[in-house]
Motif scaffolding. Structure first.
Motif, short mmCIF file in Angstrom:
data_model
loop_
_atom_site.label_atom_id
_atom_site.label_comp_id
_atom_site.label_asym_id
_atom_site.label_seq_id
_atom_site.Cartn_x
_atom_site.Cartn_y
_atom_site.Cartn_z
N ALA A 190 8.79 12.02 3.32
CA ALA A 190 9.71 13.07 3.77
C ALA A 190 10.06 14.01 2.62
O ALA A 190 10.07 15.24 2.78
N TYR A 191 10.35 13.44 1.45
CA TYR A 191 10.64 14.27 0.28
C TYR A 191 9.44 15.13 -0.09
O TYR A 191 9.56 16.34 -0.33
N GLY A 192 8.25 14.49 -0.15
CA GLY A 192 7.06 15.21 -0.57
C GLY A 192 6.64 16.30 0.39
O GLY A 192 6.31 17.42 -0.01
N LEU A 193 6.67 16.00 1.70
CA LEU A 193 6.28 17.00 2.69
C LEU A 193 7.32 18.11 2.77
O LEU A 193 6.98 19.26 3.08
N GLY A 194 8.58 17.78 2.51
CA GLY A 194 9.60 18.81 2.46
C GLY A 194 9.33 19.80 1.33
O GLY A 194 9.42 21.01 1.50
N GLY A 195 8.95 19.24 0.16
CA GLY A 195 8.59 20.12 -0.95
C GLY A 195 7.37 20.96 -0.64
O GLY A 195 7.30 22.14 -0.97
N ALA A 196 6.38 20.35 0.04
CA ALA A 196 5.17 21.08 0.40
C ALA A 196 5.47 22.20 1.39
O ALA A 196 4.89 23.29 1.32
N ALA A 197 6.37 21.95 2.34
CA ALA A 197 6.72 22.97 3.33
C ALA A 197 7.33 24.19 2.65
O ALA A 197 7.07 25.34 3.04
N LEU A 198 8.13 23.96 1.62
CA LEU A 198 8.68 25.08 0.87
C LEU A 198 7.58 25.84 0.15
O LEU A 198 7.56 27.08 0.13
N ALA A 199 6.63 25.09 -0.43
CA ALA A 199 5.56 25.73 -1.18
C ALA A 199 4.65 26.55 -0.28
O ALA A 199 4.13 27.59 -0.68
N LEU A 200 4.43 26.09 0.94
CA LEU A 200 3.55 26.80 1.86
C LEU A 200 4.08 28.19 2.20
O LEU A 200 3.32 29.07 2.62
N ALA A 201 5.38 28.40 2.05
CA ALA A 201 5.97 29.70 2.38
C ALA A 201 5.81 30.71 1.25
O ALA A 201 6.13 31.88 1.42
N MET A 202 5.31 30.28 0.11
CA MET A 202 5.24 31.17 -1.05
C MET A 202 3.99 32.06 -1.00
O MET A 202 2.89 31.57 -0.79
N THR A 203 4.19 33.35 -1.20
CA THR A 203 3.06 34.28 -1.30
C THR A 203 3.20 35.19 -2.52
O THR A 203 2.20 35.65 -3.06
N ARG A 204 4.42 35.45 -2.98
CA ARG A 204 4.63 36.36 -4.09
C ARG A 204 4.60 35.63 -5.43
O ARG A 204 5.12 34.52 -5.54
N PRO A 205 3.98 36.23 -6.44
CA PRO A 205 3.90 35.57 -7.76
C PRO A 205 5.25 35.18 -8.31
O PRO A 205 5.40 34.11 -8.91
N GLY A 206 6.26 36.06 -8.15
CA GLY A 206 7.58 35.75 -8.69
C GLY A 206 8.16 34.50 -8.05
O GLY A 206 8.77 33.67 -8.72
N VAL A 207 7.96 34.36 -6.74
CA VAL A 207 8.46 33.17 -6.04
C VAL A 207 7.69 31.94 -6.51
O VAL A 207 8.27 30.87 -6.72
#
Length: 215
Positions: A175-192
């Motif tokens: 749950a912790y790991g997939l939660g972190g992955a879900a946040l990462a999947l939303a990233m598209t901008r270099p600054g983010v």
């Protein structure tokens, strides 16, 4: 001697204690979050598998008399803790360095695994994080022994405790790991991406600090 492999009351109590321990943020759960953020869901689950493989190694060690070994060589615990903190801290510094070098071009989502490190690397790192985690040593030398019934054979008891421990840890860490992955999947901008990379490094450094705080 009872025909049951474990004392039912003790086992239910153990499940409650283990449930709380499994969901409490600690080095293992923070590593799962950091791996999910940095490498995506597949690597997060590979890291979870590595950590729980290490847990099974600890159960095997417990069956071979880990408590007596630590009692005979107390400095061994301190060395394990320091090694674990250094290793996790090194992972955190690597993540911070990677965040500094993120390219300015937009990156594709990690859903296809682009840019993610192989699952094998996450598995090995997860194994190392947990095998060097002093929380695991404390668990097997201080938390687990009171739940063992000396009137019953040790092996079946350890087997059932292992099933409960690994099962609850897999659910929580995933749950912790997939939660972190879900946040990462939303990233598209270099600054983010740079911000998330820095967050990954901070999480791992926090995990290293938690390890040292247990000394």
């Amino acid at each position: 001697m009872s025909a049951l492999p474990v004392d039912p009351g003790l086992y239910l109590t153990f499940l409650g204690v283990m449930g709380v321990m499994a969901i409490t943020p600690g080095p293992a759960n923070l590593f799962a979050v950091a791996t999910g953020m940095a490498r995506g869901p597949a690597a997060a689950l590979a890291g979870v598998a590595g950590m729980n493989m290490a847990t099974l190694v600890w159960f095997a060690a417990a069956a071979l008399g880990l408590s007596a070994l630590i009692a005979a060589f107390p400095e061994a615990f301190r060395l394990i803790a320091v090694a674990g903190a250094v290793y996790v801290g090194w992972l955190g510094l690597k993540a911070l360095w990677a965040a500094r070098t993120v390219a300015d071009a937009p990156a594709p989502a990690l859903a296809e695994g682009a840019g993610a490190r192989p699952g094998r690397g996450a598995f090995v790192e997860g194994f190392m994080v947990q095998i060097l985690n002093p929380k695991a040593v404390l668990f097997f030398t201080a938390v687990l022994p009171p739940f063992l019934d000396p009137a019953r054979p040790a092996a079946p008891q350890l087997g059932l405790f292992a099933v409960a421990t690994v099962g609850l840890d897999v659910l929580s860490m995933s749950a912790y790991g997939l939660g972190g992955a879900a946040l990462a999947l939303a990233m598209t901008r270099p600054g983010v991406r740079r911000a998330f990379g820095a967050g990954t490094g901070v999480l791992l450094l926090l995990a290293a600090a938690l390890i040292l705080s247990r000394l």
